[in-house]
Design a protein around this motif. Structure first.
Motif, PDB file in Angstrom:
ATOM      1  N   ARG B   3      16.339  45.639  14.115  1.00 13.13           N
ATOM      2  CA  ARG B   3      15.162  46.140  14.645  1.00 13.13           C
ATOM      3  C   ARG B   3      14.106  45.321  14.197  1.00 13.13           C
ATOM      4  O   ARG B   3      14.050  44.975  13.109  1.00 13.13           O
ATOM      5  N   VAL B  59       7.285  50.143  10.729  1.00 11.03           N
ATOM      6  CA  VAL B  59       7.905  49.283   9.978  1.00 11.03           C
ATOM      7  C   VAL B  59       9.147  49.986   9.070  1.00 11.03           C
ATOM      8  O   VAL B  59       9.902  48.917   8.736  1.00 11.03           O
ATOM      9  N   ARG B  60       9.214  51.103   8.996  1.00 10.99           N
ATOM     10  CA  ARG B  60      10.281  51.681   8.309  1.00 10.99           C
ATOM     11  C   ARG B  60      11.586  51.292   8.741  1.00 10.99           C
ATOM     12  O   ARG B  60      11.669  51.365  10.067  1.00 10.99           O
ATOM     13  N   ALA B  62      12.760  48.339   9.582  1.00 11.32           N
ATOM     14  CA  ALA B  62      12.889  47.250  10.434  1.00 11.32           C
ATOM     15  C   ALA B  62      13.306  46.069   9.666  1.00 11.32           C
ATOM     16  O   ALA B  62      13.269  45.998   8.399  1.00 11.32           O
ATOM     17  N   ASP B  63      14.162  45.189  10.355  1.00  8.19           N
ATOM     18  CA  ASP B  63      14.815  43.862   9.700  1.00  8.19           C
ATOM     19  C   ASP B  63      13.680  43.060   9.246  1.00  8.19           C
ATOM     20  O   ASP B  63      13.657  42.246   8.451  1.00  8.19           O
ATOM     21  N   VAL B  64      12.800  43.001  10.501  1.00 13.08           N
ATOM     22  CA  VAL B  64      11.826  41.684  10.507  1.00 13.08           C
ATOM     23  C   VAL B  64      10.332  42.703  10.786  1.00 13.08           C
ATOM     24  O   VAL B  64      10.558  43.077  11.855  1.00 13.08           O
ATOM     25  N   VAL B  65       9.240  42.257  10.086  1.00  7.22           N
ATOM     26  CA  VAL B  65       8.018  42.697  10.540  1.00  7.22           C
ATOM     27  C   VAL B  65       7.250  41.555  10.866  1.00  7.22           C
ATOM     28  O   VAL B  65       7.042  40.586   9.938  1.00  7.22           O
ATOM     29  N   LEU B  85       7.478  49.641   3.815  1.00 11.85           N
ATOM     30  CA  LEU B  85       8.133  48.469   3.969  1.00 11.85           C
ATOM     31  C   LEU B  85       9.120  48.277   3.229  1.00 11.85           C
ATOM     32  O   LEU B  85       9.070  48.348   1.832  1.00 11.85           O
ATOM     33  N   GLY B  86      10.505  48.118   3.479  1.00  9.25           N
ATOM     34  CA  GLY B  86      11.666  47.966   2.742  1.00  9.25           C
ATOM     35  C   GLY B  86      11.691  46.805   1.922  1.00  9.25           C
ATOM     36  O   GLY B  86      11.109  45.869   2.279  1.00  9.25           O
ATOM     37  N   THR B  88      13.931  44.724   1.400  1.00 12.50           N
ATOM     38  CA  THR B  88      14.866  43.533   2.164  1.00 12.50           C
ATOM     39  C   THR B  88      14.251  43.245   3.396  1.00 12.50           C
ATOM     40  O   THR B  88      14.759  42.478   4.237  1.00 12.50           O
ATOM     41  N   SER B  89      13.390  43.976   3.818  1.00 13.32           N
ATOM     42  CA  SER B  89      12.676  43.774   5.267  1.00 13.32           C
ATOM     43  C   SER B  89      11.985  42.429   5.093  1.00 13.32           C
ATOM     44  O   SER B  89      11.320  42.053   4.068  1.00 13.32           O
ATOM     45  N   HIS B 115      10.277  38.887   0.041  1.00 16.68           N
ATOM     46  CA  HIS B 115      10.558  38.227   1.506  1.00 16.68           C
ATOM     47  C   HIS B 115       9.698  38.009   2.599  1.00 16.68           C
ATOM     48  O   HIS B 115       9.764  38.326   3.680  1.00 16.68           O
TER      49      HIS B 115
END
Lengths: 284, 284
Positions: B3, B59-60, B62-65, B85-86, B88-89, B115
């Protein structure tokens, strides 16, 4: 028109010759200049019918003589034409400045011929020389004529018709007004582009800087690839108007710098919005 | 990538989404923003798969924001993302200035995520908004990443791969150096173009002046049609480098003005020749 003489067969003069030949507007085009190799190329390309290294021989008997040399040599070219240019021959030019050309023609010929009609095609490109000439260069472009108050009206009409035959839209304005308008629309932008490129080239990281220059930069600086001799001549021959425009611009640049240094976001936004509106309205 | 979340789906964010979808690079693209109508258009155009008006929901997970909002709102956007925002995101942005973005992200999130990889695609056009987005915008264009010394190396690599999938060439440089180089190649030319148009629009004869503006003028001022809000933000967020470049440029403009006022033809010719050589060499 029987015979057209073009003194200085480069991009501008050569393109006019090609356009008029294509339109069947004249029977013979004589090229004149100092560079035999370049005139030979013009002949080989079918731009001219014959050439003369002696400007006097070239203009003798011509119906129309177009001065298409750099502005800086017009006076000496006209001096060479003394006694050869017929009284009824129409004389015109393509210089980017007009007051200085009028002065140069008068100084060179020793008088201002009534059949002299100063002109300026608003067209060009970065590449110079007859190799870059093409018949379409003036298609839909503007040509400004600045007929002199004491000049012959039929001569002005003939020059107008000639440019129309080459595809251009012709408009008249007074000499001084031309130089003022062109200082703003053409001379100032060229000088800014030259100065920008020169300014960046003095930075330590110049290789890198030009590497990261994007499309906008290429467009913006395209005119910095224009002919340096031509632009030196324009600067020398429209000094007062150019210096006035540079000062006007610099005043605005100072205001901008103050707004940035003072973090005046409202002022910056207003300034950019107004510029964008103006640009979209006129060039959109 | 599962995502991708794009905060601010305009020309830049929308074009990235289109390019990555075409490349099959991610399964789902979530758009976030404040303007429902604009997000709906993005959805209708197939730029995104769904949208959220609440940036936190977007953003919750998501792999990349990708932050693709104007630089001026990045801090408040990041504040809204706190706690969502995670860890590891991967977080990246597309801002035209980098030091100010790093500051804004840190201020907004209350910390600088390891990150986070600041980025800047050197691409754009005058038209803004998702309507102008296209999958080819980044094809062959440069993207500068300015990974932070304390940042995660795999995150930087992932952002690099993402841009490469969109067709771009990726290069790294330090934050401060980016801002200095861009002040020269992009910010200064834009400010000159804006100032020129604004300066001419204040002249009495403005209608006429723009009427006689030729192709060179159109090219030169094209960037004055850029987004005023974006450029206000750039000015406010790269103040020191921009003011330094403006002063450097103005010094050169003063030298030019003196050369013209003093009719110093040799100096003018040298200046124009050097600029032409530089331009032809780098952009020819």
């Amino acid at each position: 028109m029987e015979r057209l003489a073009i003194v200085g067969v480069g991009l501008i003069g050569g393109s006019l010759a090609l356009a008029l030949r294509r339109a069947g507007y004249c029977h013979e085009v004589v090229g004149a200049g100092r560079d035999r190799a370049s005139l030979q190329r013009a002949l080989d390309m079918g731009v001219i019918d014959r050439f003369e290294l002696d400007v006097c021989s070239a203009v003798r008997g011509a119906d129309v003589v177009v001065l298409a040399t750099p502005v800086g040599v017009i006076e000496s070219v006209c001096r060479s034409m003394r006694g050869c240019l017929g009284d009824t021959s129409i004389l015109t030019d393509v210089g980017s400045v007009k007051a200085a050309v009028v002065q140069a023609v008068e100084a060179g010929l020793g008088r201002l011929p009534t059949h002299f009609v100063p002109g300026h095609p608003i067209a060009g490109r970065e590449r110079a020389g007859v190799e870059a000439a093409e018949a379409d260069l003036y298609q839909g472009r503007r040509v400004i004529l600045t007929p002199l108050p004491e000049g012959d009206v039929t001569a002005a009409l003939a020059v107008k018709r000639m440019w129309e035959a080459a595809g251009a839209q012709v408009e008249n304005m007074p000499v001084a007004h031309h130089d003022e308008v062109l200082a703003a629309t053409s001379h100032l932008p060229h000088l800014l582009a030259y100065t920008l490129v020169s300014s960046l080239s003095r930075l330590d990281e110049q290789e890198e800087i030009f590497r990261y220059a994007a499309g906008g930069f290429r467009d913006f600086t395209r005119i910095a690839s224009s002919d340096p001799v031509m632009w030196r001549d324009i600067c020398l021959h429209n000094r007062d108007d150019i210096v006035a425009m540079l000062r006007h611009f610099r005043g605005d640049l100072d205001i901008l710098e103050k707004a940035i240094a003072g973090a005046d976001g409202d002022r910056l936004l207003t300034l950019f919005q107004r510029a964008k509106q103006t640009r979209d309205r006129f060039c959109g």
